[in-house]
Design a protein around this motif. Structure first.
Motif: not given
Length: 451
Positions: A151-152, A247-250, A286-291, A299-302
């Protein structure tokens, strides 16, 4: 008897009569007072008579205590209980328990509760503020636990207000009921216009709607199996009462596809390919922030990529060696007999890269010279096509074939049957489109055709 004696006797009689009359009045008054009853009514509806007003007050208090014990909050009665002088009824008087039962049936109970307002709309009521706060947190936790990763942050864009007020007792929800109401919300109907090639299955998958529900919601369609472009499909989806963004960090591992490299090799016959090295996929972290919005990935941001294993390229050797035995002479054999219906050069605003030789469908087509087949299959407007490499930069093309009798890599001799005349590809009638190319450039075949 003398006169004074008569007067005294008369006085005594008057006193006795007066006393008896007073006693009768007292008896009548006592009986009347004891026979008085009180009529109880709610909103003009007569409930019955009671012996005294204390019975009404005790029944009222018992009613309040009963709901206070059940709901654990401040209680009020919506209607007033009216008590007035009544007339004795034939069916007797109500006792306290009977009156309590009738009051419970007739009076609406209101309880002080906490109403949850979202964007100024009252959506539900719970017993107190702490319950309301725990319900809202449970809704957030539902979405947090439903999305993978660390969790972000959690964002609630809606305006939330908790208001204390009296509501009807049956409107107060339990924590689970309140949570489910917020999550399930209301059904919202949208429309989708069908595009070319779309199916109901495609639309259901894209909108995350079970196919059976989508079919049920679109009974107006002529067929669930066949849609036409422009058809309107109704989409029913749940619209939660509270919008929650999570918003999660995966962190995950992904494959890095290998490349294929082609290298020339003069030790291999022209037209052949040999795999010199098998390819191997690589691996990266890969680390990404997923909404996520209301549980749906938006959406997803790498954030970072780390290569754990480099890929290994697949290396294919392309043969360039010319087999002298099968090298063409440079003068070509007519692949098929017939009338030339279109010559090499400009034709109707386009450049014709070969000659068209008309003949009946099925007429045998022969290799114009010895060589190696480098292509045998369909190719756009050419239809069924065979390409033969004769070495020295020479290639011949045989297009619009109805059948192909050779395969890639096969050696052919001059005059060998390689197919038959047809109408595949872009053509107006049966003929062979024949080309001669030198180092990839189309040349006029009539300059090279002979015996």
């Amino acid at each position: 008897m003398n006169l004074p004696d008569l007067k005294g006797l008369k006085d005594k009689r008057l006193l006795a009569t007066a006393g008896a009359l007073a006693a009768v009045v007292l008896i009548i008054l006592f009986t009347t007072l004891n026979a008085r009853v009180y009529a109880v009514s709610v909103d003009g509806r007569f409930l019955g008579n009671v012996k005294n007003k204390k019975i009404v007050e005790r029944a009222r208090q018992k009613l309040i205590e009963k709901y206070r014990e059940k709901l654990g909050s401040e209680i009020q009665l919506v209607q007033d209980i009216k008590v007035s002088i009544g007339e004795p009824a034939k069916d007797g008087l109500l006792d306290e328990d009977e009156l309590l039962r009738k009051l419970e049936e007739s009076i609406a109970i209101e309880v002080k509760a906490v109403v949850v307002k979202i964007n100024d709309a009252e959506v539900l009521a719970v017993k107190d503020k702490s319950t309301a706060e725990s319900v809202l947190q449970a809704v957030k936790d539902h979405y947090i636990s439903g999305a993978p990763g660390e969790l972000v942050r959690v964002e609630v864009p809606d305006r939330i207000k908790l208001v204390e007020k009296f509501v009807k007792a049956n409107e107060v929800l339990s924590p689970d009921e309140a949570k489910n109401l917020i999550l399930k919300g209301t059904l919202e109907t949208k429309t989708h216009t069908v595009r070319e090639g779309e199916t109901l299955w495609d639309i259901a998958k894209k909108n995350n709607i079970p196919l059976a529900e989508l079919i049920e919601a679109n009974s107006q369609l002529k067929s669930a199996d066949k849609l036409s472009p422009g058809d309107v499909v109704y989409l029913q989806e749940i619209k939660p009462l509270l919008n929650v963004t999570v918003v999660k960090k995966v962190t995950r591992q992904e494959t890095i596809p290998y490349e294929t490299k082609v290298v020339k090799d003069n030790s291999i016959l022209q037209g052949k390919r040999v795999v010199k090295q098998e390819g191997q996929n690589g691996l990266k972290q890969v680390s990404a922030e997923v909404v996520y919005k209301n549980g749906v990935r938006m959406s997803e941001k790498t954030l970072e990529e780390k290569v754990m294993k480099e890929p290994v390229a697949r290396i294919v050797a392309q043969g360039t060696k010319t087999d002298v035995t099968y090298r063409g002479s440079g003068r070509f054999y007519w692949p098929v007999s017939g009338r030339i219906t279109s010559r090499f050069g400009n034709r109707g605003g386009e450049f014709h890269t070969g000659v068209d030789i008309a003949n009946a469908t099925g007429t045998l087509v022969r290799a114009a010279n010895a060589g190696i087949v480098t292509f045998a299959g369909r190719s756009g407007g050419y239809g069924k096509l065979v390409i033969v490499n004769h070495g020295g930069g020479f290639e011949t093309y045989y297009a619009h074939l109805s059948t192909i009798n050779v395969s890639v890599g096969q050696k052919v001799s001059k005059g060998q049957v390689i197919g038959s005349v047809g109408t595949t590809g872009r053509t107006t009638g049966p003929h062979l489109h024949f080309e001669v190319r030198v180092n990839g450039t189309p040349k006029n075949p009539l300059l090279y055709l002979g015996n």
